[in-house]
Scaffold this motif. Structure first.
Motif, short mmCIF file in Angstrom:
data_model
loop_
_atom_site.label_atom_id
_atom_site.label_comp_id
_atom_site.label_asym_id
_atom_site.label_seq_id
_atom_site.Cartn_x
_atom_site.Cartn_y
_atom_site.Cartn_z
N THR A 161 0.85 -1.19 0.00
CA THR A 161 0.00 0.00 0.00
C THR A 161 0.88 1.24 0.00
OG1 THR A 161 -0.10 0.01 2.42
CG2 THR A 161 -1.85 -1.18 1.23
N LYS A 179 0.68 5.40 0.97
CA LYS A 179 -0.09 6.39 1.70
C LYS A 179 -0.76 7.37 0.72
CE LYS A 179 0.22 9.85 5.39
NZ LYS A 179 1.12 10.54 6.33
N GLY A 180 -2.06 7.54 0.91
CA GLY A 180 -2.80 8.47 0.08
C GLY A 180 -3.34 7.88 -1.20
#
Length: 504
Positions: A480, A482-483
């Protein structure tokens, strides 16, 4: 009909008649009592007293009857008077209603006449305005063909004033100005025989004026001294520009908004600036030529954008202008947004080119493009990072993907921190110097979808089934970021084998 008044002798006469009747009755009764042989004087006196009472009763009865008659007559008179008043009131109301109807009719006739007069006056004014507009338009258009530059300039300003005062004429006036710019124009080094340098300079000023007029009326907003944004009163909304094949000098549409922009085959000389321009419809620059620094920074292409076969030939040296500011060079599409289909196929860029932080929401085709110098796609985004693989196709390699097939990167190809939320293809792409994909990301959804149809791709001749540029591979794991939604793979450089490395 009013009742006749009673005679002033009516009451005395009735009184006399009643009294006479009472007297007659009393005399008859008295005579009758006298004719009786009553021995007892007391009984005779009683009978005579009763006769007097009867006579008095006759007087009272007659007076009562007359009083009753008067009361009935008075009641009837009042009723007749009330009925007469009602009739008179109805008559007055009828007269008033008739008068109101007459007045309403007169007012309606007057209003109809007034409206008719106004319509006639408006029609007359419109006809006069139409004739004035037609005459001014015809005169101005005719003056655009004058041999004198001053006459042509005056015609352009007259057309501008006409369009500003009459909004329905704006597109027509813009089309006339565009048609003037599409007319053949010789560069200073290609001055035709019989055309003096002075004439050429004057024609240059006329064309620059036409460009400035277009630019000045296509700016929708401006920022005031207080920092707030205000609408431009001189803005012409919903304008289409057709500059196909035109020769444009230091052309700028910075901060403008247009509906459609057609410039196929146009030649942009000098500095070309489209910073912060909004193209609400198609923007076509196919086979256009840009011979100077070109800037499309922060542009919004809401519709299709076509640059197929365009040539960006800026060879101006780096330098400084007035005030010590650096002169722009190269080509820049930094922070531009391409919301629909985008074509740069077979385009050529001879100098530094930047697509830094550009966003390609719709499919972007860069097939057979040539970058002769540095090509920067740093932090560019391909696809919708909020919804990776939004344009999911049954077969990768269709028109909904982003493609650099057979592209040539003669200089540095910088894709650092780029985001690929849709399939990206580098089939047969050539990287002559350095390809940088450090910290670039590709969505797991794209990789997974590619794996599902890899077998189908192998059966198609000439289709490269990889999603990576030469010299790079995708990381095996995905994490993943961030954002960002979904999980993402990174690009990893393929290091050469030890035997293939050059000796130190």
């Amino acid at each position: 009909m009013p009742r006749p008044l009673l005679s002033p002798w009516t009451v005395p006469l009735v009184s006399v008649v009643v009294l006479a009747a009472a007297g007659v009755v009393g005399w008859l009764l008295w005579s009758w009592i006298d004719s009786l042989t009553l021995a007892d004087p007391e009984k005779k006196a009683t009978a005579q007293l009763d006769a007097v009472k009867i006579s008095a009763s006759v007087v009272v009865a007659g007076g009562g009857l007359f009083a009753l008659y008067l009361a009935v007559r008075r009641q009837r008179t009042q009723e007749l008077e009330l009925e007469a008043r009602h009739a008179e009131l109805r008559h007055r109301q009828a007269e008033l209603s008739q008068r109101d109807r007459t007045q309403d009719h007169a007012e309606q006739v007057a209003e109809t006449n007034r409206l008719h007069s106004e319509r006639v006056a408006d029609d007359t004014k419109k006809d006069a305005d139409a004739r004035r507009v037609t005459e001014l338009y015809s005169t101005s258009v005719g003056q655009l063909g004058s041999d004198h530059a001053a006459v042509r300039l005056g015609a352009m300003y007259a057309l501008e004033r006409l369009a500003q005062d009459d909004p329905p004429q704006r597109q027509t006036v813009v089309s006339v100005l565009c048609a003037y710019l599409r007319m053949p124009y010789a560069a200073p080094t290609d001055t035709p025989p019989g055309l003096s340098d002075q004439d050429h300079l004057q024609e240059r000023q006329v064309r620059l004026t036409a460009q400035r007029l277009l630019h000045g009326h296509l700016i929708p907003r401006y920022r005031g001294q207080d920092g707030a944004t205000y609408s431009m009163p001189s803005f012409w909304a919903g304008i289409d520009l057709d500059l196909t094949g035109a020769t444009l000098i230091d052309f700028t549409l910075t901060g403008c908004a247009v509906r459609t922009f057609l410039a196929d085959g146009a030649k942009f000389t000098g500095d070309t600036q489209f910073d912060w321009t909004t193209f609400n419809g198609p923007a076509q620059f196919n086979k256009a030529t840009f011979t100077g620094p070109t800037r499309f920074d922060n542009v919004m292409f809401a519709g299709p954008a076509g640059f197929t076969g365009s040539a960006f030939e800026d060879d101006s040296p780096f330098g400084f202008g007035d005030g010590g500011h650096a002169k722009p060079r190269g080509n820049s599409f930094s922070d531009a947004t391409f919301a629909a289909d985008t074509w740069f196929s077979e385009a050529t860029f001879t100098s530094f080119t930047s697509f830094t932080r550009a966003t390609f929401i719709g499919p972007a085709q860069f097939d057979k493009i040539t970058f002769s110098s540095h090509a920067g796609f740093t932090e560019a985004t391909f696809g919708d990072i909020e919804s990776p693989l939004r344009h999911k196709s049954l077969l990768l390699g269709t028109k909904i993907d982003h493609s650099f097939r057979s592209a040539t990167f003669a200089g540095v190809a910088d894709f650092r921190k780029a985001r690929f939320a849709d399939p990206i293809w580098f089939t047969k792409a050539t990287f002559g110097e350095t390809a940088l994909f450090d910290n670039a990301l590709i969505a797991q959804a794209v990789v997974s979808h590619h794996s599902e149809i890899a077998e189908s791709l192998e059966r198609i001749q000439g289709v490269d089934k990889t999603l990576r540029p030469p010299g790079w591979r995708l990381s095996s794991d995905h994490t993943t970021v961030k954002g960002l939604r979904d999980t993402w793979h990174t690009f990893q450089r393929i290091e050469p084998e030890p035997d293939d490395r050059q000796p130190a």
